[in-house]
Design an enzyme around this catalytic site. Structure first.
Site, PDB file in Angstrom:
ATOM      1  CG  ASP A   1      -1.980   1.022   1.081  1.00  0.00           C
ATOM      2  OD1 ASP A   1      -2.208   1.579   0.047  1.00  0.00           O
ATOM      3  OD2 ASP A   1      -2.638   1.542   2.167  1.00  0.00           O
ATOM      4  CD  GLU A   2       5.970   1.479  -0.734  1.00  0.00           C
ATOM      5  OE1 GLU A   2       6.774   2.125  -0.081  1.00  0.00           O
ATOM      6  OE2 GLU A   2       6.232   0.358  -1.124  1.00  0.00           O
ATOM      7  CE1 TYR A   3       6.256   5.878  -4.171  1.00  0.00           C
ATOM      8  CE2 TYR A   3       6.148   3.302  -4.139  1.00  0.00           C
ATOM      9  CZ  TYR A   3       6.929   4.678  -3.837  1.00  0.00           C
ATOM     10  OH  TYR A   3       8.066   4.317  -3.735  1.00  0.00           O
TER      11      TYR A   3
END
Length: 305
Positions: A165-167
């Protein structure tokens, strides 16, 4: 100094291609039966591969000098994306051209690893469009995306899904902010869709801190969870046994060999069962890899081109 967040190439990932991304056929490609690998005692080793730059085949080129077992047990295709369709206001699974190439060429990129007994997992990552694992507006929306994930696993004969759960950049394109129910609904639906596949958690972002909702805790639905900060030791705050956690995380070729070895020793001494590596490339990295295999398995690593 440690690498806080992975340096990742995103070219081609921003293009919207909903039709291509969702065009899963009804006929699944069956994964190759895994041949028994030589016995190896010790933690599970994981290798993320940036397929924008490198081949998945590199994961299978490392064996242990003592016994000949695979160095790596899990190979992660990095990375597919969760994108957002502004017309339908829905998230969808997207493959950039490099990820698509790996999947389309599973016979040469994926099956050889699986025949060696190495599991191949698809990582899914945010893409700056506002869609993420933590902001599905309803259980139905989360379940719809879970089906896209499990359909991809079935179609391409993969061994599971990794959540990163990045960017996401929550709020872009009028999307909502993270909510407490979204990731719980997503993981619950995905586990129901693929009860015997791997679901892993790169322990970062809003989703990673929202594992419980409405009396349901999805922690036990993960097979693995790992520290996302390379060159450091950080126990993931996920209610899993030590055998399924990787507090150690290293970037091959960038984390010093002394740190790589120290984190591996600590993994063994404190009884953890997973060791995470990132950015395996096509060079002979046997010296870097041996820095942790000596500590984890009592053996040097051998590179076979």
């Amino acid at each position: 100094m440690f690498t806080l967040v992975r340096s990742r190439v995103r070219t081609a990932a921003l293009a919207l291609s909903a039709v291509a991304a969702l065009a899963f056929s009804g006929t699944a490609t069956t994964g190759a039966a895994a041949a028994p690998a030589p016995a190896k005692q010790g933690p599970t080793s994981v290798a993320y591969v940036e397929v924008n730059n490198n081949s998945m085949r590199n994961v299978g080129k490392y064996t242990l000098a003592n016994g000949g077992g695979n160095v790596f047990d899990v190979a992660v295709v990095f990375a597919a994306n969760i994108n957002y369709d502004t017309a339908t206001k829905a998230a969808y699974l997207h493959f950039n051209e490099n990820v698509q190439r790996v999947l389309d060429n599973a016979a040469t990129e994926i099956r050889p690893l699986q025949r060696k007994g190495i599991k191949v997992v698809l990582s899914v990552l945010g893409n700056h469009q506002g869609a993420g694992f933590a902001n599905f507006p309803s259980q139905q929306a989360a379940s719809a995306f879970a089906k896209q994930l499990s359909d991809a696993v079935a179609k391409y004969g993969l061994d599971g899904i990794d959540f990163d759960d990045e960017y996401a950049e929550y709020g872009n394109n009028g999307t909502g902010q993270p909510n407490d129910s979204s990731f719980v609904h997503l993981v619950t639906a995905l586990r129901a869709n693929m009860p015997d596949k791997i679901i892993s958690l790169y322990n970062i972002g809003p989703a990673a801190s929202r594992l419980s909702y409405g009396g349901v805790d999805v922690s036990s639905m993960f097979d693995y969870a790992w520290n996302p900060y390379y060159g450091t030791w950080q126990v993931p705050r996920v209610a899993l046994p030590k055998s399924r956690l990787s507090p150690a995380a290293v970037e091959i070729g960038r984390t010093s060999r002394s740190t790589v070895a120290s984190l591996a020793r600590r993994t063994v001494s404190e009884g953890y069962g997973v060791y995470l590596t990132y950015n395996l490339d096509g060079n002979d990295r046997s010296a870097d890899v041996s820095a942790f295999t000596r500590e984890l398995y009592g053996s040097d690593a051998v590179y076979t081109p």
